[in-house]
Design a protein around this motif. Structure first.
Motif, short mmCIF file in Angstrom:
data_model
loop_
_atom_site.label_atom_id
_atom_site.label_comp_id
_atom_site.label_asym_id
_atom_site.label_seq_id
_atom_site.Cartn_x
_atom_site.Cartn_y
_atom_site.Cartn_z
N VAL A 4 0.86 -1.18 0.00
CA VAL A 4 0.00 0.00 0.00
C VAL A 4 0.90 1.24 0.00
O VAL A 4 1.71 1.43 0.92
CB VAL A 4 -0.92 0.03 1.23
N PHE A 5 0.80 2.04 -1.04
CA PHE A 5 1.49 3.33 -1.10
C PHE A 5 0.50 4.41 -0.69
O PHE A 5 -0.65 4.40 -1.13
CB PHE A 5 1.99 3.61 -2.51
N VAL A 6 0.94 5.34 0.14
CA VAL A 6 0.10 6.46 0.54
C VAL A 6 0.83 7.75 0.20
O VAL A 6 1.99 7.93 0.57
CB VAL A 6 -0.22 6.44 2.05
N VAL A 7 0.16 8.63 -0.52
CA VAL A 7 0.65 9.98 -0.74
C VAL A 7 -0.36 10.90 -0.08
O VAL A 7 -1.53 10.94 -0.48
CB VAL A 7 0.78 10.32 -2.24
N GLY A 8 0.06 11.62 0.96
CA GLY A 8 -0.94 12.40 1.66
C GLY A 8 -0.40 13.26 2.77
O GLY A 8 0.80 13.47 2.92
N SER A 9 -1.35 13.73 3.57
CA SER A 9 -1.08 14.73 4.60
C SER A 9 -0.62 14.11 5.90
O SER A 9 -0.99 12.98 6.25
CB SER A 9 -2.35 15.55 4.85
N LEU A 10 0.18 14.88 6.62
CA LEU A 10 0.61 14.53 7.97
C LEU A 10 0.40 15.77 8.84
O LEU A 10 0.94 16.84 8.54
CB LEU A 10 2.08 14.12 7.97
N ASN A 11 -0.38 15.63 9.89
CA ASN A 11 -0.71 16.76 10.76
C ASN A 11 -0.50 16.39 12.22
O ASN A 11 -0.55 15.21 12.59
CB ASN A 11 -2.17 17.19 10.61
N ILE A 12 -0.36 17.39 13.04
CA ILE A 12 -0.51 17.21 14.47
C ILE A 12 -1.94 17.62 14.81
O ILE A 12 -2.40 18.68 14.36
CB ILE A 12 0.54 18.01 15.28
N ASP A 13 -2.66 16.79 15.52
CA ASP A 13 -4.05 17.06 15.88
C ASP A 13 -4.13 17.71 17.25
O ASP A 13 -3.64 17.15 18.24
CB ASP A 13 -4.87 15.77 15.90
N GLN A 14 -4.72 18.89 17.31
CA GLN A 14 -4.99 19.56 18.58
C GLN A 14 -6.47 19.34 18.89
O GLN A 14 -7.34 19.88 18.20
CB GLN A 14 -4.68 21.05 18.50
N GLY A 59 5.16 12.13 1.94
CA GLY A 59 4.54 13.30 2.54
C GLY A 59 5.60 14.29 3.00
O GLY A 59 6.79 14.14 2.70
N ALA A 60 5.16 15.33 3.73
CA ALA A 60 6.07 16.38 4.17
C ALA A 60 5.72 16.80 5.59
O ALA A 60 4.54 16.90 5.96
CB ALA A 60 6.02 17.59 3.23
N LEU A 61 6.77 17.06 6.38
CA LEU A 61 6.64 17.50 7.77
C LEU A 61 7.52 18.72 7.99
O LEU A 61 8.48 18.96 7.26
CB LEU A 61 7.09 16.39 8.72
N GLY A 62 7.22 19.46 9.04
CA GLY A 62 8.11 20.53 9.47
C GLY A 62 9.25 19.98 10.31
O GLY A 62 9.15 18.89 10.89
N ASP A 63 10.32 20.75 10.38
CA ASP A 63 11.47 20.37 11.20
C ASP A 63 11.21 20.86 12.63
O ASP A 63 11.79 21.84 13.10
CB ASP A 63 12.75 21.00 10.63
N THR A 92 4.96 21.81 10.80
CA THR A 92 4.12 20.64 10.54
C THR A 92 2.66 21.07 10.49
O THR A 92 2.22 21.93 11.25
CB THR A 92 4.33 19.60 11.65
N GLY A 93 1.91 20.48 9.56
CA GLY A 93 0.48 20.79 9.44
C GLY A 93 -0.25 20.56 10.75
O GLY A 93 0.14 19.72 11.56
N THR A 94 -1.32 21.32 10.95
CA THR A 94 -2.07 21.26 12.21
C THR A 94 -3.56 21.11 11.92
O THR A 94 -4.09 21.77 11.02
CB THR A 94 -1.85 22.54 13.04
N GLN A 106 -15.88 18.65 14.78
CA GLN A 106 -15.64 19.68 13.79
C GLN A 106 -14.13 19.84 13.67
O GLN A 106 -13.43 19.82 14.69
CB GLN A 106 -16.27 21.02 14.20
N ILE A 107 -13.62 20.02 12.45
CA ILE A 107 -12.18 20.03 12.23
C ILE A 107 -11.80 21.21 11.33
O ILE A 107 -12.42 21.44 10.30
CB ILE A 107 -11.71 18.71 11.58
N ILE A 108 -10.76 21.94 11.74
CA ILE A 108 -10.15 22.98 10.92
C ILE A 108 -8.70 22.56 10.67
O ILE A 108 -7.99 22.22 11.61
CB ILE A 108 -10.18 24.35 11.61
N VAL A 109 -8.28 22.57 9.40
CA VAL A 109 -6.94 22.11 9.05
C VAL A 109 -6.10 23.27 8.51
O VAL A 109 -6.55 24.01 7.62
CB VAL A 109 -7.00 20.98 7.99
N SER A 110 -4.90 23.42 9.05
CA SER A 110 -3.89 24.33 8.51
C SER A 110 -2.81 23.48 7.86
O SER A 110 -2.15 22.70 8.55
CB SER A 110 -3.30 25.19 9.64
N PRO A 111 -2.58 23.60 6.55
CA PRO A 111 -1.73 22.63 5.86
C PRO A 111 -0.27 22.64 6.26
O PRO A 111 0.39 21.60 6.25
CB PRO A 111 -1.91 22.99 4.38
#
Length: 311
Positions: A4-14, A59-63, A92-94, A106-111
């Motif tokens: 399974v290949f996944v291309v997608g988002s990585l976030n920290i969930d608050q 995917g991509a993450l912040g340092d 990193t996305g939030t 309810q979810i708000i995403v900042s990329p």
């Protein structure tokens, strides 16, 4: 075994718990915020890995500390993170998530760093993809990257799953190389509006594939999931559980569905049944990524739903 290949988002969930979700203009008091790894791509990759499939993630993450936490969680699930790029130019996305006492959210995403993913990242991340593999995509990364990833996968003979979430505002060739759309009730209605069709979610699961060019699995919470095979509606009832938090339930479904289709290509009803069991267990737990079960947890907790497949 295929991958399974996944291309997608990585976030920290608050995540903040509230008694009831706020209405427009309303302020409500909530719990202290908790932070945990998430993102639709990350959740779906974790679900596929915990279901037992080999998983490669692009995917991509912040340092930053959140990015390092996410990388550690993916690695602990035995996901190949060799194509997760760490950016020094973005956080990193939030995702900010409110969950009420009934488990709705309810979810708000900042990329954040997700917006820095490039076509070169996608091409490199999918270089090892072959016939028999499954590619899983969502819409929390730029739509052009989703289109290109699907095209690369189809050229390699792979099976492409798109979870059309968040619901797209335009189609613009988005579905040209997609084999299977996985959508909830709101998303399937959004697609029907773009395609100029109408009906309830069961009718749309039957009529939209001919318009959009991809098969559809529709999820409907307590009503279970639906698809159409050989012109007949297939219904997989939901497993009845006490819901604590619905965050991540749809991602659990998609990841388990992909893992099942890698192991047994073409058996969509069985894949839906397994995904239903996994997502039912996920909603009995709080959080997104941390709520996703391992495959060995399912037999002890949940029965297999009876399939409603016409003869």
């Amino acid at each position: 075994m295929n991958t399974v290949f996944v291309v997608g988002s990585l976030n920290i969930d608050q995540t903040i718990r509230v008694r009831s979700l706020p209405r427009p203009g309303e302020t409500v008091r909530g719990s202290d915020a908790t932070f945990s790894p998430g993102g639709k791509g990350g959740n779906q990759g974790i679900a596929a890995a915990r279901a037992g499939a080999p998983v490669k993630f692009t995917g991509a993450l912040g340092d930053d500390a959140h990015g390092r936490q996410i990388l550690e969680t993916l690695s602990e699930a035995h996901i190949d993170v060799g194509h997760v790029r760490v950016l020094g130019t973005a956080a990193t996305g939030t995702a900010v998530i409110a969950v009420d006492d009934s488990g709705e959210n309810q979810i708000i995403v900042s990329p954040g760093a997700n917006a820095g993913l490039t076509l070169d990242d996608v091409v490199t991340g999918l270089a090892a993809l072959t016939a028999g593999d499954v590619l899983v995509l969502q819409l929390e990364i730029p739509a052009e990257l989703v289109r290109q990833a699907a095209r690369i996968a189809k050229q390699a003979g792979a099976f492409v799953i798109l979870n059309a979430a968040p619901a797209p505002r335009h189609l613009d060739g988005l579905l040209e190389n997609v084999d299977l759309l996985v959508v909830n009730e709101q998303e399937i209605r959004a697609l029907s509006g773009l395609a100029g069709t109408d009906g309830d979610h069961r009718e749309l699961a039957a009529t939209l594939p001919a318009v959009l060019g991809a098969a559809i699995v529709g999820t409907a919470g307590a009503e279970g999931s639906f698809t159409v095979l050989d012109g007949h509606l297939v219904h997989v009832p939901a497993v009845k559980v006490a819901t604590a938090d619905t965050t991540g339930a749809g991602d659990t479904f998609v990841g388990y569905l992909a893992a099942s289709l890698v192991a047994a290509p073409g058996d969509l009803p069985a894949a839906m049944a397994l995904a239903s069991r996994a997502s039912a267990l996920a909603v009995t737990r709080s959080g997104a990524m941390e709520s996703i079960p391992w495959a060995h947890e399912l037999p002890a907790h949940l029965p297999c739903p009876a399939l409603d497949v016409p003869n």
